[in-house]
Design an enzyme around this catalytic site. Structure first.
Site, PDB file in Angstrom:
ATOM      1  CD  GLU A 119      -2.363  -1.585   2.551  1.00 37.61           C
ATOM      2  OE1 GLU A 119      -1.446  -1.900   3.326  1.00 37.61           O
ATOM      3  OE2 GLU A 119      -3.552  -1.711   2.839  1.00 37.61           O
ATOM      4  CB  SER A 220       9.612   5.892  10.639  1.00 39.78           C
ATOM      5  OG  SER A 220       8.992   4.692  10.258  1.00 39.78           O
ATOM      6  CG  LEU A 244      11.647   5.833  22.976  1.00 37.31           C
ATOM      7  CD1 LEU A 244      12.794   5.106  22.313  1.00 37.31           C
ATOM      8  CD2 LEU A 244      12.143   7.111  23.631  1.00 37.31           C
ATOM      9  CB  CYS A 362      -0.079   5.720  11.758  1.00 37.81           C
ATOM     10  SG  CYS A 362       0.917   6.961  10.992  1.00 37.81           S
TER      11      CYS A 362
END
Ligand code: SF4
Length: 373
Positions: A119, A220, A244, A362
């Site tokens: 995607e 990322s 984190l 996300c």
């Protein structure tokens, strides 16, 4: 016969210049090559090509406005057909395109020649008419973060650089404006596919190819320490975001299974090293989950771990599509957490993660069909 066999069978190679050239593998899809690599690959096939011609080929296939600014003269017909005969014809097919009516995010579902689904998401930026593309780096993901739909798929395979660049091009070619950035935050852990992702970023930022600023490309990672160190040592100019999500070791290990391999202290050391080498703030992402990682213990742990490091904190609301899964924090809970984080004295941003109604936000990418094209 699988789709890949079918794809290759439909491609009928023409007689090449020499018998020796026939023994050399096909030139990889142009989207995954820099001009010098294309020139090298064609030369190996017995097809001589000048540097400027290689740049024009790449610009024609990948550049945003390459046809106007770089491809001033068309290539000779002989060279064009020789390249077509020698090249791997693999391409990405758009299987689905789903628009979120609330915020204009657009999710694309692609099928690779081997049938793998991946995607990408077109993200409208604040500046009118400008967009960014969120790209996948893998089919599925091996990291298994407990709040993420992709993590529940497991890893199928790494995406090749050409598939990432081609996904970018396909999204860009349909955009009603300019694509000014790319983020590797779709399916997969980019640093688990380090070489291909860095290569794709190089192509996207190359003046003859994607032509977007290196600083507008974001990569990322969930905290793969050796790769963070390698990235730091190699001195790339792309933006790095390290997720984190918790600074309390036991909780982080529960949320992000990779924390079992790299301790929070190791991740913190890699962040510190990156801040010192890159001479700037390191962006740290925090997926906010109600009642899980918004307490005083997190603020205290983060302060003692990285209180001396120049950070920028990005808070992202969790998007867990599972029933009974991790929930978003209420405005009050999030605000309280943000207020307490002020003690760190670092820039704090709440990142909007859109496209939730089309499973484009996300943590929601799972290569599922949502709506017909
Ligand atoms: S959050 Fe990222 S690294 Fe974690 S499972 Fe999902 S895609 Fe993989």
């Amino acid at each position: 016969m699988n789709r890949r066999d079918d794809c290759y069978n439909r491609y009928v190679p023409q007689p090449s210049a020499t018998a020796a050239a026939d023994a050399v593998p096909l030139v990889p899809p142009v989207w995954g090559l820099l001009p010098e690599q294309l020139a090298h690959a064609l030369t190996a096939r017995g097809i001589p090509i000048r540097d400027d011609e290689a740049r024009r080929v790449i610009a024609h296939r990948v550049a945003i406005d390459g046809a106007r600014t770089i491809v001033r003269r068309p290539l000779s017909r002989a060279l064009t057909s020789a390249i077509a005969r020698a090249s791997d014809p693999s391409d990405l097919e758009i299987v689905e395109k789903a628009v979120d009516p609330h915020d204009g995010f657009v999710k694309y579902l692609f099928r690779s020649p081997d049938g793998a689904l991946s995607e990408a998401v077109r993200i409208p930026l604040e500046k009118p008419g400008c967009f960014s593309v969120c790209l996948s780096s893998q089919v599925g993901c091996a990291m298994g973060c407990v709040f993420c739909a992709t993590g529940r798929l497991g890893l199928d395979r790494n995406l090749r650089a050409w598939e990432m660049v081609r996904a970018f091009c396909r999204v860009r070619d349909e955009a009603p404006g300019r694509i000014t950035g790319a983020v590797f935050m779709g399916q997969g852990e980019p640093f688990h596919n380090y070489d291909e992702v860095i290569h794709a970023a190089r192509i996207l930022s190359h003046p003859c190819a994607g032509r977007i600023s290196a600083q507008a490309i974001t990569i990322s990672t969930v905290g793969l320490v050796p790769q963070i160190r390698r990235y730091t040592a190699e001195g790339h100019r792309y933006r790095l975001i390290i997720s984190l999500t918790s600074a309390v070791p036991a909780r982080r290990a529960q949320l992000l299974p990779i924390a079992g391999r790299f301790t929070i202290e190791d991740v913190a050391a890699a962040i510190r090293e990156h801040a010192s080498r890159a001479k700037g703030r390191v962006t740290v992402a925090w997926v906010v989950m109600s009642g899980v990682n918004t307490g005083d213990d997190e603020v205290d742990a983060l302060r003692s771990l990285l209180g001396d490091v120049p950070l920028r904190l990005n808070l992202i609301d969790v998007n867990d599509p599972r029933e009974g899964g991790y929930r978003r924090a209420s405005d009050e809970e999030r605000k309280g957490f943000m207020n307490r984080l002020q003690v760190l004295g670092v820039p704090l941003v709440r990142r909007y993660s859109g496209g939730a109604s089309r499973h484009a936000a996300c943590g929601m990418l799972a290569a599922e069909r949502i709506a017909p094209v």
